[in-house]
Design an enzyme around this catalytic site. Structure first.
Site, mmCIF file in Angstrom:
data_model
loop_
_atom_site.group_PDB
_atom_site.id
_atom_site.type_symbol
_atom_site.label_atom_id
_atom_site.label_comp_id
_atom_site.label_asym_id
_atom_site.label_seq_id
_atom_site.Cartn_x
_atom_site.Cartn_y
_atom_site.Cartn_z
ATOM 1 C CB CYS A 55 81.198 -28.566 -49.793
ATOM 2 S SG CYS A 55 81.710 -30.690 -48.885
ATOM 3 N N GLY A 56 83.269 -28.265 -47.493
ATOM 4 C CA GLY A 56 84.771 -27.775 -46.935
ATOM 5 C C GLY A 56 85.429 -29.008 -46.756
ATOM 6 C CG HIS A 57 83.687 -31.912 -44.882
ATOM 7 N ND1 HIS A 57 85.340 -32.145 -43.835
ATOM 8 C CD2 HIS A 57 82.143 -31.866 -44.020
ATOM 9 C CE1 HIS A 57 83.648 -32.899 -42.709
ATOM 10 N NE2 HIS A 57 83.078 -31.902 -43.106
ATOM 11 C CB CYS A 58 84.215 -30.994 -51.577
ATOM 12 S SG CYS A 58 82.200 -31.381 -51.068
#
Length: 496
Positions: A55-58
């Protein structure tokens, strides 16, 4: 007696061994289904991040989360930060109803609280400390005051000789209502003298702009809360993943968006030109800069019908009015021009800017007619015909699935002089009186009356044909099912 002591020692060792299973990475506890209960038992206050490695946001949150965890450890705080790899600990994720990444949940003495703070290290720390400590920290010495102000990017201090005064109660009520800002209170004369304030003053200390701001309005909850929300943000906010939540969730719903190129040196070139009007309109219009070089901002540019090459440029957007957009006649980024543009907006003198494509020369060549902003009314409101319009988005998976069926529909009715099948890209064409909330939206504009009837039936050739032939009666009352588009990165119409 010796046996009892030995038994305690054995139990202590066993307990310690059990807790030792909880490993750490950058001071963040690594939580699994095997140590979850132990973690909550050992740590009364723990914030857990449920994440996915891909996950990019993670990935963006990870360094901020680690920095917050480290700072809490350095402060000897009872609060701990932990993380759960939801792709491995699927049972744990399902038990806690994790539906997206990252999801943060705070556990306070076993009770679960949804995390509502920001994703910067300071935001995380401020939020968890607010949930575990006093509403406002008591500053009884100058050293305590200095340490408190120095430790926080934004810190609000109330100076009240009488903590039971009405103004002090208002201050504490506001402090209790704002989670992502830290508050302190002092009645110490030396602290008053150190900061040159009088009894009843509220000062917001910050590490940007003018470094501090004093509250000078009538002392009530609404005024004080607005003061803190306005002054907690920089005069000019740079849009990015971390600031997006603060920008769009704030009370100021009118934003001046200035699109600049970092590569071209626009930020340095236009910074001073923006400061003067930003200060004048503070509290009324939020000034936001957006780096057009960032690939993540490409969709925002598209939303305004712009490309990177159009920078520098500015637009006004009004979030409360269906994302109404306004474009200046003069695109120059200068203090005077910005002031004139924003003043005209606040005075209600600007006409809403509606996006439209150029009308293609061959718009009516094919059975499915192409509509844009300039020819929509002429075609859709032709009272001699039933006109079916599909409002679509190029990135929409459901629209792509519908395309061949819709082309067949066009072929079926191409020789029918009483029916027109048309489509419009609603991401780059806007209409003043028609708001499209989801894609695809299929609407029949009936002959003679122009009554608009939305189709909610099955997206099949048979279903759409029955809808047209029944003048909109078939499919109008069908059950609407909520569908999730296969393009997870596609923005909805109600967000940038």
């Amino acid at each position: 007696m010796k046996f009892t002591l030995s038994l305690f020692a054995v139990l202590a060792c066993l307990l310690g061994a059990a807790f030792a299973k909880i490993e750490t990475e950058d001071e963040v506890l690594v939580i699994t289904k095997d140590n979850f209960d132990e973690a909550l038992e050992k740590h009364p206050y723990i914030l857990l991040e449920f994440y996915a490695p891909w996950c990019g946001h993670c990935k963006a949150l990870a360094p901020e989360y680690a920095a917050a965890a480290k700072k809490l450890v350095e402060q000897n705080s009872e609060v701990k930060l932990g993380k759960v790899d939801a792709t491995i600990e699927s049972d744990l994720a399902e038990k806690h109803k994790i539906r997206g990444y990252p999801t943060l949940k705070f556990y306070r003495k076993g009770s679960q609280i949804e995390y509502t703070g920001g994703r910067k290290a300071d935001d995380i720390i401020n939020w968890v400390l607010k949930k575990t400590g006093p509403i406002a920290k008591d500053l009884s010495t100058v050293d305590e005051a200095k340490a408190f102000i120095e430790a926080n990017n934004v810190a609000v201090v109330g100076f009240f000789k009488d903590a039971e005064s009405e103004n002090a109660k208002v201050f504490l009520e506001v402090a209790n209502s704002i989670d992502d800002t830290v508050f302190a209170i002092s009645s110490n004369a030396d602290v008053f003298a150190e900061y040159g304030v009088e009894d009843g003053k509220v000062v917001l200390f910050k590490k940007f702009d003018d470094n501090k701001a004093e509250f000078a309005d009538e002392h009530n909850v609404a005024n004080l809360k607005k003061f803190i929300q306005v002054e907690s943000l920089p005069l000019i906010v740079e849009f990015n993943q971390e600031t997006a939540r603060t920008i769009f969730n704030g009370d100021i719903k009118s934003h001046l968006l200035v699109f600049l190129s970092q590569e071209a040196g626009h930020f340095d070139k236009y910074a001073d030109d923006l400061k003067t009007p930003a200060k004048e309109f503070r509290g009324k219009v939020l000034f936001v800069t957006i780096n057009a070089d960032d690939a993540d901002h490409e969709r925002i540019l598209e939303f305004f019908g712009m490309k990177k090459d159009n920078t520098p440029a500015m637009r006004l957007i009004q979030l409360e009015e269906d994302m109404a957009k306004y474009k200046p006649e003069n695109s120059e980024i200068s203090a005077d021009n910005v002031k004139e543009f924003v003043s005209a907006f606040l005075d209600g003198k600007l006409k809403r800017h509606l996006l439209t494509q150029d009308l293609p020369e061959d718009w009516d060549k094919n059975p499915v007619k192409v509509l844009v902003g300039t020819n929509f009314a002429e075609v859709a409101y032709d009272k001699s015909k039933n006109v079916l319009v599909e409002f679509y988005a190029p990135w929409c998976g459901h629209c792509k699935q519908l395309a061949p069926i819709y082309d067949q529909l066009g072929e079926k009715y191409k020789d029918n002089e009483k029916v027109v099948i048309a489509k419009m890209d609603a991401t780059v064409n806007e209409l003043e009186d028609i708001k499209i909330a989801s894609f695809p939206t299929i609407t029949l504009y009936k002959a003679e009356t122009n009554e608009a009837v939305e189709y909610n039936g099955e997206r099949t050739l048979e279903g759409l044909s029955k809808f047209i032939d029944s003048d909109g009666a078939y499919g109008e009352g069908a059950d609407e099912t909520e569908e999730e588009d296969e393009d997870d990165d596609a923005p909805r119409k109600d967000e940038l």
